[in-house]
Scaffold this motif. Structure first.
Motif, PDB file in Angstrom:
ATOM      1  N   PRO A 303       0.811  -1.227   0.000  1.00  0.00           N
ATOM      2  CA  PRO A 303       0.000   0.000   0.000  1.00  0.00           C
ATOM      3  C   PRO A 303       0.843   1.275   0.000  1.00  0.00           C
ATOM      4  O   PRO A 303       0.588   2.192  -0.790  1.00  0.00           O
ATOM      5  N   TYR A 316      -4.854   5.557 -10.356  1.00  0.00           N
ATOM      6  CA  TYR A 316      -5.882   4.754  -9.706  1.00  0.00           C
ATOM      7  C   TYR A 316      -7.104   4.562 -10.596  1.00  0.00           C
ATOM      8  O   TYR A 316      -8.012   3.811 -10.232  1.00  0.00           O
ATOM      9  N   ARG A 397      -5.436  -4.857   0.702  1.00  0.00           N
ATOM     10  CA  ARG A 397      -6.000  -4.257  -0.506  1.00  0.00           C
ATOM     11  C   ARG A 397      -5.145  -3.072  -0.903  1.00  0.00           C
ATOM     12  O   ARG A 397      -4.683  -2.300  -0.061  1.00  0.00           O
ATOM     13  N   PRO A 399      -4.277   0.619  -2.461  1.00  0.00           N
ATOM     14  CA  PRO A 399      -5.000   1.884  -2.342  1.00  0.00           C
ATOM     15  C   PRO A 399      -5.948   2.114  -3.520  1.00  0.00           C
ATOM     16  O   PRO A 399      -5.626   1.779  -4.665  1.00  0.00           O
ATOM     17  N   ARG A 400      -7.098   2.720  -3.240  1.00  0.00           N
ATOM     18  CA  ARG A 400      -8.079   2.973  -4.300  1.00  0.00           C
ATOM     19  C   ARG A 400      -7.920   4.362  -4.906  1.00  0.00           C
ATOM     20  O   ARG A 400      -8.438   4.636  -5.985  1.00  0.00           O
ATOM     21  N   THR A 401      -7.217   5.244  -4.201  1.00  0.00           N
ATOM     22  CA  THR A 401      -6.960   6.589  -4.707  1.00  0.00           C
ATOM     23  C   THR A 401      -5.550   7.014  -4.308  1.00  0.00           C
ATOM     24  O   THR A 401      -4.920   6.393  -3.443  1.00  0.00           O
ATOM     25  N   LEU A 403      -4.886   9.588  -2.591  1.00  0.00           N
ATOM     26  CA  LEU A 403      -4.953  10.004  -1.188  1.00  0.00           C
ATOM     27  C   LEU A 403      -4.806   8.804  -0.261  1.00  0.00           C
ATOM     28  O   LEU A 403      -4.127   8.885   0.772  1.00  0.00           O
ATOM     29  N   ASP A 404      -5.412   7.678  -0.620  1.00  0.00           N
ATOM     30  CA  ASP A 404      -5.235   6.458   0.174  1.00  0.00           C
ATOM     31  C   ASP A 404      -3.762   6.035   0.202  1.00  0.00           C
ATOM     32  O   ASP A 404      -3.243   5.600   1.238  1.00  0.00           O
ATOM     33  N   ALA A 405      -3.098   6.164  -0.937  1.00  0.00           N
ATOM     34  CA  ALA A 405      -1.683   5.803  -1.006  1.00  0.00           C
ATOM     35  C   ALA A 405      -0.837   6.720  -0.130  1.00  0.00           C
ATOM     36  O   ALA A 405       0.117   6.269   0.515  1.00  0.00           O
ATOM     37  N   HIS A 407      -1.831   8.226   2.599  1.00  0.00           N
ATOM     38  CA  HIS A 407      -2.071   7.816   3.990  1.00  0.00           C
ATOM     39  C   HIS A 407      -1.254   6.572   4.336  1.00  0.00           C
ATOM     40  O   HIS A 407      -0.688   6.468   5.433  1.00  0.00           O
ATOM     41  N   ALA A 408      -1.185   5.627   3.393  1.00  0.00           N
ATOM     42  CA  ALA A 408      -0.390   4.426   3.634  1.00  0.00           C
ATOM     43  C   ALA A 408       1.088   4.760   3.758  1.00  0.00           C
ATOM     44  O   ALA A 408       1.794   4.216   4.618  1.00  0.00           O
ATOM     45  N   ARG A 437      -0.688  14.931  -1.768  1.00  0.00           N
ATOM     46  CA  ARG A 437      -1.995  15.246  -1.186  1.00  0.00           C
ATOM     47  C   ARG A 437      -2.631  16.432  -1.910  1.00  0.00           C
ATOM     48  O   ARG A 437      -3.810  16.432  -2.257  1.00  0.00           O
TER      49      ARG A 437
END
Length: 459
Positions: A303, A316, A397, A399-401, A403-405, A407-408, A437
């Protein structure tokens, strides 16, 4: 989708050894080079250069050439900061006379105030590779470079450069290859001249999409070559009235473009991935315990690693795709692994390597390699296990976006540590996370046609 460097029994040398009497000027003059592109990349992968006449090559080699880092882009600088000075690495020099008569390129390591610059991706990869080599571990990599050939209309819309490339399943189509023969062979001939060992060009799964392969080398050399090849592909395409794009997903209904990395570890001439004769093979892949640990590290950090190997909003759209016109996306959605199976995040084509399939065409090749090396080495250090191969719902799972990446990334000390490796006090990981971001929020604040279609008369 082709295997990059299928024959990997012996790692290739990074470059011919230079004699003590060779200089950048002598190398360039021997090739008929009159001007040198002194090149480095920003954190986002933008290639930056100054055009240096061969008469100034001695000064370039001895003192470097200065850049205003803030003007270059994502380099961690403000207008008030001192110059970024690019110091050439002579082993990376290549003549590009097939692009323009008299042109050459040399990749550079950026310095600021006589110190290797912490925000420079090539410096990050070089530092990590040297650290690993001192401990008897060298990363060899091969890269699959995918791209689309398009034309852009006055209204901004994209169309396939070859108007006849409209088959439902165009992958490997001999006619599509032939119509782009001049471009593809010009790129392949360039790699032959440079000694990279190109071995295939193919039509990929999307209309207008192609892939060109060259043999593996040490990780820094391969990362340099990806930067050089992108430049060559784009310039030669422009000369033929086309645009070559490495954008991960330029078309909603077509397969996206990846940057798959084939990774193996070596101690000098000794391959570290295959299992020894007396070694127990825990998962039936013919791997050593080190190779399984490396694989497990890639899975564990997948992630956060995505912030480096899939670093744009558009990335993404590729990994999140549910279908394409050809029927498959070829992009992983979970951190799974398996044998010769292209649906996984990690594919194991043979006992010498693992193929990292999560990266895409927008990745900075230096950061992608550095992130993968650090993740894999952490898996070895902690003796991690990858789990049973072929299980698609067991790992984290992806990252879906973007921004998720991000955060990871912020929650992963190992991948953050890659960015902070050169100077922990410089704050490179924080800078990069904020950069990405803001990229996400900039996209999020833009009203799209999808929103107009969905919401204009919804209530």
């Amino acid at each position: 989708m082709y295997d990059s460097g299928a024959v990997v029994s012996v790692p290739l040398k990074s470059a011919p050894a230079l004699s003590a009497t060779q200089s950048l000027a002598s190398l360039a003059k021997a090739d008929g080079v009159r001007f040198l592109l002194a090149t480095f990349t920003t954190l986002t992968g933008k290639p930056c250069a100054k055009l240096v006449p061969v008469e100034a090559a001695d000064a370039l080699e001895g003192e470097g050439v200065g850049f205003a880092g803030y003007a270059a882009g994502a380099m961690g600088q403000q207008p008030r900061d001192p110059d970024v000075v690019a110091i050439p690495d002579l082993s990376s020099y290549v003549p590009l006379t097939f692009v323009r008569p008299g042109l050459g390129m040399v990749h550079c390591d950026p310095y600021v105030e006589d110190r290797p610059y912490a925000f420079a991706p090539r410096v990050i990869l070089r530092t990590l590779a040297e650290k690993a080599a001192a401990q008897g571990t060298g990363l060899v990599s091969g890269a699959e470079v995918e791209y689309f050939l398009v034309q852009r209309g006055a209204d901004g819309t994209l169309t396939t450069a070859d108007r006849l490339d409209d088959a439902a399943q165009p992958c490997y189509d001999a006619r599509g290859l032939t119509r782009m023969y001049e471009h593809l062979t010009a790129v392949s001939d360039a790699m032959v001249q440079l000694g990279w060992g190109p071995y295939a060009s193919d039509h990929e799964d999307g209309n207008g999409q192609f892939e060109q392969n060259f043999h593996h080398a040490d990780a820094l050399t391969t990362a340099d070559r990806v930067v050089t090849l992108r430049y060559i592909v784009q310039v030669l395409a422009e000369q033929r009235g086309m645009t070559a794009t490495f954008m991960p997903k330029p078309f909603t209904d077509r397969t996206g473009s990846g940057l798959h990395l084939h990774l193996s570890l070596w101690d000098g001439e000794r391959a570290l991935f295959p299992a020894g004769a007396a070694e127990q093979d825990a998962y039936g892949m013919g791997f050593s315990a080190q190779a399984y640990g490396f694989t497990a590290g890639l899975l564990a950090h997948a992630p956060a690693l995505h912030a480096l190997i899939a670093p744009t909003v558009n990335s993404y759209k590729r990994t999140g795709a549910t279908t394409t016109a050809s029927g498959a996306t070829w992009a992983p959605r979970t951190a799974s692994w398996g044998g010769n199976d292209r649906t996984h995040f990690l594919r194991v084509p043979d006992t010498h390597r693992v193929e990292l399939r999560g990266g895409d065409g927008s990745a900075n090749s230096y950061l992608a390699a550095a992130g993968a090396l650090a993740a894999g080495l952490d898996g070895i250090a902690r003796a991690l296990e990858p789990g049973e191969p072929g299980v698609t719902d067991g790992g984290p799972r992806l990252p879906r976006t973007l921004l998720d990446a991000v955060h990871a990334l912020e929650g992963d000390d190992v991948v953050r540590g890659v960015l902070d490796l050169v100077d922990a006090s410089a704050g490179v990981s924080d800078y990069y996370a904020e950069l990405k971001r803001e990229e996400f929020y900039s996209w999020h604040n833009t009203v799209s046609p999808w929103e107009i279609d969905r919401y204009l008369t919804a209530v």
